[in-house]
Design a protein around this motif. Sequence first.
Motif, short mmCIF file in Angstrom:
data_model
loop_
_atom_site.label_atom_id
_atom_site.label_comp_id
_atom_site.label_asym_id
_atom_site.label_seq_id
_atom_site.Cartn_x
_atom_site.Cartn_y
_atom_site.Cartn_z
N ALA A 23 13.85 23.97 42.66
CA ALA A 23 14.96 23.86 43.60
C ALA A 23 14.45 23.82 45.02
N ALA A 24 13.48 24.69 45.34
CA ALA A 24 12.92 24.71 46.69
C ALA A 24 12.26 23.38 47.01
N ALA A 25 11.55 22.81 46.02
CA ALA A 25 10.87 21.55 46.25
C ALA A 25 11.87 20.43 46.53
N THR A 26 13.05 20.49 45.86
CA THR A 26 14.06 19.46 46.06
C THR A 26 14.51 19.41 47.51
N VAL A 27 14.74 20.58 48.11
CA VAL A 27 15.18 20.62 49.50
C VAL A 27 14.04 20.33 50.44
N GLN A 28 12.90 20.96 50.24
CA GLN A 28 11.79 20.83 51.17
C GLN A 28 11.15 19.45 51.11
N GLY A 29 11.43 18.69 50.05
CA GLY A 29 10.89 17.35 49.96
C GLY A 29 11.67 16.31 50.73
N VAL A 30 12.71 16.71 51.40
CA VAL A 30 13.58 15.78 52.12
C VAL A 30 12.96 15.37 53.45
N ASP A 31 12.98 14.07 53.71
CA ASP A 31 12.63 13.54 55.03
C ASP A 31 13.94 13.18 55.72
N TYR A 32 14.23 13.88 56.83
CA TYR A 32 15.53 13.80 57.50
C TYR A 32 15.39 13.23 58.90
N VAL A 33 16.25 12.27 59.23
CA VAL A 33 16.28 11.67 60.57
C VAL A 33 17.70 11.79 61.12
N ALA A 34 17.83 12.34 62.32
CA ALA A 34 19.13 12.55 62.96
C ALA A 34 19.28 11.59 64.13
N LEU A 35 20.24 10.68 64.02
CA LEU A 35 20.50 9.67 65.04
C LEU A 35 21.83 9.96 65.73
N GLY A 36 22.12 9.19 66.79
CA GLY A 36 23.47 9.22 67.32
C GLY A 36 23.59 9.51 68.80
N ASP A 37 24.81 9.96 69.15
CA ASP A 37 25.19 10.16 70.55
C ASP A 37 25.18 11.65 70.90
N SER A 38 25.93 12.01 71.94
CA SER A 38 25.91 13.38 72.45
C SER A 38 26.48 14.40 71.48
N TYR A 39 27.37 13.97 70.59
CA TYR A 39 27.91 14.91 69.61
C TYR A 39 26.86 15.29 68.58
N SER A 40 25.88 14.43 68.38
CA SER A 40 24.76 14.74 67.49
C SER A 40 23.60 15.38 68.24
N SER A 41 23.40 15.02 69.50
CA SER A 41 22.29 15.62 70.26
C SER A 41 22.61 17.06 70.64
N GLY A 42 23.90 17.39 70.70
CA GLY A 42 24.28 18.77 70.98
C GLY A 42 24.71 19.04 72.40
N VAL A 43 25.08 18.00 73.15
CA VAL A 43 25.60 18.21 74.51
C VAL A 43 26.79 19.17 74.46
N GLY A 44 26.77 20.15 75.34
CA GLY A 44 27.83 21.15 75.38
C GLY A 44 27.43 22.46 74.76
N SER A 45 26.36 22.45 73.96
CA SER A 45 25.94 23.69 73.29
C SER A 45 24.78 24.37 73.99
N GLY A 46 24.24 23.76 75.04
CA GLY A 46 23.15 24.38 75.80
C GLY A 46 21.84 24.38 75.03
N SER A 47 20.85 25.09 75.57
CA SER A 47 19.55 25.23 74.92
C SER A 47 18.92 23.86 74.64
N TYR A 48 18.91 23.00 75.66
CA TYR A 48 18.34 21.67 75.51
C TYR A 48 16.82 21.73 75.57
N THR A 49 16.17 20.95 74.76
CA THR A 49 14.72 20.96 74.74
C THR A 49 14.17 20.17 75.92
N SER A 50 13.08 20.62 76.49
CA SER A 50 12.51 19.95 77.67
C SER A 50 12.03 18.55 77.33
#
Length: 263
Positions: A23-50
């Motif tokens: 089960a652990a291997a099933t999750v940890q084997g995932v290659d994940y890519v997050a695309l999109g606009d400000s709702y995905s980048s997290g604008v409004g939630s603070g703690s922005y990476t430099s």
Amino acid sequence: MAFSSSLFLGAVIALTGAATANAAATVQGVDYVALGDSYSSGVGSGSYTSESGSCKRSTKAYPQLWANAHAPSSFSFTACSGAITSDVTAKQLGPLTSSTDLVSISIGGNDAGFADVMTTCVLQSESTCLNRIATARGFVDSTLPGRLNTVYSAIRAKAPNAHVVVLGYPRFYKIGGSCVVGLSDKVRSAINGAADYLNAATAKRAADHGFSFGDVTSAFTGHEICSGDAWLHSLNWLNIGESYHPFASGQSGGYLPVLNALD
């Protein structure tokens, strides 16, 4: 392919200790890519990476929260504040490969003129606001489907084996809520309706490409602006770019559970 939720994995592990490693291997084997606009980048939630600069990718954004919880084998976070569909195809698809398992994206709100709609409605007359909303809805009918087709096709071409989750946008306002000043409920209802209209068009395009659509409106119900427990910024004159974007609570309580249910 769709991935088992954490609840399902927990049940499997509880039933048999022998399943833990698999089960652990099933999750940890995932290659994940997050695309999109400000709702995905997290604008409004603070703690922005430099490193993210003006893209304002937050450590409290739902893609980062998902990665923290699931420990995928790889995680690429290219969502960017202000992005439109052409920005995704031109600047964000680099990490996608045939090995990519999971892709998440929110896109289309900026193409449809989200920021201009809200600026018009806040600063101008009710009739001007309603006309601007009607123009945005017309764009969603005439032009946005083609733009979404282009970006979705580009994602599929570069990541042919990925499960793609398209996230929508919340309704902004609780009608008849606690707000006693500002926009009229007629305007607030029209803005909510425009969000629904955009979501419906996006969901259809996603389905036509074989992608999953994550509707976040139910998750945000009871947490809209004027609800008394808002997960969304109202107009923020001190940081105008965060206006009408989720707080960290909206990322963790609104967006993350929807992605978890569809991953």
